[in-house]
Design a protein around this motif. Structure first.
Motif, PDB file in Angstrom:
ATOM      1  N   ALA A 161     -14.268   4.622 -11.961  1.00  0.00           N
ATOM      2  CA  ALA A 161     -13.947   6.027 -11.705  1.00  0.00           C
ATOM      3  C   ALA A 161     -14.148   6.356 -10.228  1.00  0.00           C
ATOM      4  O   ALA A 161     -13.442   7.207  -9.671  1.00  0.00           O
ATOM      5  CB  ALA A 161     -14.811   6.930 -12.576  1.00  0.00           C
TER       6      ALA A 161
ATOM      7  N   VAL B 240      -4.929   1.663  -7.139  1.00  0.00           N
ATOM      8  CA  VAL B 240      -6.378   1.531  -6.993  1.00  0.00           C
ATOM      9  C   VAL B 240      -6.811   0.137  -6.522  1.00  0.00           C
ATOM     10  O   VAL B 240      -7.746   0.004  -5.732  1.00  0.00           O
ATOM     11  CB  VAL B 240      -7.112   1.962  -8.297  1.00  0.00           C
TER      12      VAL B 240
ATOM     13  N   ARG C 151     -15.671  -0.923  -0.376  1.00  0.00           N
ATOM     14  CA  ARG C 151     -16.685  -1.533  -1.247  1.00  0.00           C
ATOM     15  C   ARG C 151     -18.090  -1.352  -0.670  1.00  0.00           C
ATOM     16  O   ARG C 151     -19.041  -1.117  -1.399  1.00  0.00           O
ATOM     17  CB  ARG C 151     -16.394  -3.019  -1.501  1.00  0.00           C
TER      18      ARG C 151
ATOM     19  N   ILE D  19     -20.117  -5.974 -11.260  1.00  0.00           N
ATOM     20  CA  ILE D  19     -21.474  -5.462 -11.498  1.00  0.00           C
ATOM     21  C   ILE D  19     -22.465  -6.620 -11.648  1.00  0.00           C
ATOM     22  O   ILE D  19     -23.482  -6.659 -10.960  1.00  0.00           O
ATOM     23  CB  ILE D  19     -21.519  -4.550 -12.753  1.00  0.00           C
TER      24      ILE D  19
ATOM     25  N   ARG E 109      -2.528  -5.954 -12.081  1.00  0.00           N
ATOM     26  CA  ARG E 109      -3.791  -5.405 -11.586  1.00  0.00           C
ATOM     27  C   ARG E 109      -4.902  -6.461 -11.715  1.00  0.00           C
ATOM     28  O   ARG E 109      -5.705  -6.644 -10.797  1.00  0.00           O
ATOM     29  CB  ARG E 109      -4.137  -4.133 -12.370  1.00  0.00           C
TER      30      ARG E 109
HETATM   31  O1  C5P Z   1     -12.173   0.077 -14.745  1.00  0.00           O
HETATM   32  P1  C5P Z   1     -11.016   0.798 -14.140  1.00  0.00           P
HETATM   33  O2  C5P Z   1      -9.694   0.394 -14.700  1.00  0.00           O
HETATM   34  O3  C5P Z   1     -11.186   2.277 -14.098  1.00  0.00           O
HETATM   35  O4  C5P Z   1     -11.027   0.322 -12.610  1.00  0.00           O
HETATM   36  C1  C5P Z   1     -10.014   0.692 -11.716  1.00  0.00           C
HETATM   37  C2  C5P Z   1      -9.923  -0.292 -10.561  1.00  0.00           C
HETATM   38  O5  C5P Z   1     -11.052  -0.143  -9.710  1.00  0.00           O
HETATM   39  C3  C5P Z   1      -9.898  -1.768 -10.923  1.00  0.00           C
HETATM   40  O6  C5P Z   1      -8.589  -2.210 -11.224  1.00  0.00           O
HETATM   41  C4  C5P Z   1     -10.431  -2.418  -9.650  1.00  0.00           C
HETATM   42  O7  C5P Z   1      -9.413  -2.573  -8.684  1.00  0.00           O
HETATM   43  C5  C5P Z   1     -11.408  -1.390  -9.138  1.00  0.00           C
HETATM   44  N1  C5P Z   1     -12.803  -1.686  -9.466  1.00  0.00           N
HETATM   45  C6  C5P Z   1     -13.477  -2.595  -8.683  1.00  0.00           C
HETATM   46  N2  C5P Z   1     -14.800  -2.836  -8.897  1.00  0.00           N
HETATM   47  C7  C5P Z   1     -15.469  -2.202  -9.859  1.00  0.00           C
HETATM   48  C8  C5P Z   1     -14.794  -1.288 -10.704  1.00  0.00           C
HETATM   49  C9  C5P Z   1     -13.452  -1.064 -10.491  1.00  0.00           C
HETATM   50  O8  C5P Z   1     -12.880  -3.197  -7.778  1.00  0.00           O
HETATM   51  N3  C5P Z   1     -16.768  -2.444 -10.022  1.00  0.00           N
END
Ligand code: C5P
Length: 226
Positions: free
Chosen positions: A36, A101, A111, A134, A183
């Protein structure tokens, strides 16, 4: 010592948000949806008329962005999100944000800022954090690491149901599969903190499993580990 942390990573549409939220509720932990945050920043960049590939422009926005997350009372909504005081809860789930995204999330400056914020929130532990990096980067010392997967067909089906429920235009399953795969490819092949299963993560393949079943599996692993 800090309280335990549960890290949930996996590809797009594997059900991470729903599961992470439900696990947090079951275990009485906080829930952090890191995707998010990347989505909110993407929304702000697009809204500012800046190209997602304009790195200096994106860096400037990222370095001053104030993101706030709050758990919504409505399970369908997940988290409510604000950036610089403006709510963007619905907007960050749009097809436009979703397709841009990964380009934002691949940038080091982005990041650096967001990971620092996530680590600050997790300082005391007691949370379920969900995303792509994570277990590998944000909380490498998490007590429990889960890698949640599902077949691309199943993930496309779930994502399409979500979009329909939120009133977005109907997309074909074929198009959804193509978007998800693209993606995932971008998220898995970027230079910084790519989507990857941590060596010590437990993989759960969720095809054919209910949210309750997955939640129970994770909760019992949590009790084993903590
Ligand atoms: O989980 P969600 O689909 O909402 O994540 C959107 C985008 O955010 C992912 O496709 C990724 O590019 C990025 N993302 C990331 N690292 C994270 C969470 C999300 O790079 N810890």
């Amino acid at each position: 010592k800090r309280l335990p942390i549960v890290a949930i990573d996996g590809p797009a549409g594997a059900g991470k948000s729903t599961v992470a939220r439900s696990v947090a509720q079951t275990l009485g932990l906080l829930y952090l949806d890191t995707g998010a945050m990347y989505r909110a920043l993407t929304w702000l960049v697009l809204k500012s008329g800046i190209s997602v590939d304009d790195r200096p422009g994106v860096t400037e926005i990222a370095s001053t962005a104030q993101i706030d997350l709050r758990m919504s009372d409505d399970p369908q909504t997940g988290v409510r999100v604000w950036i610089n005081g403006q709510e963007c809860t619905q907007e960050i789930r749009s097809v436009e944000v979703t397709s841009n995204v990964s380009a934002i999330a691949a940038q080091k400056a982005v990041r650096d800022v967001l990971v620092q914020q996530q680590q600050q929130w997790g300082e005391k532990g007691g949370l379920v954090a969900e995303g792509r990096d994570i277990g590998t980067h944000v909380f490498p010392d998490a007590e429990l690491k889960i890698f949640l997967t599902a077949s691309v067909a199943e993930r496309a089906r779930r994502r399409r149901a979500d979009l329909l429920a939120s009133g977005e235009a109907e997309l074909s399953l074929e198009k959804m599969q193509k978007d998800l795969s693209e993606r995932d490819w971008k998220d898995s092949n970027r230079d910084i903190a790519p989507l990857q299963k941590a060596a010590d993560a437990i993989e759960i393949q969720t095809d054919g499993l209910s949210i309750t079943q997955v939640t129970e599996q994770i909760a019992s692993l949590y009790w084993e580990k903590t």
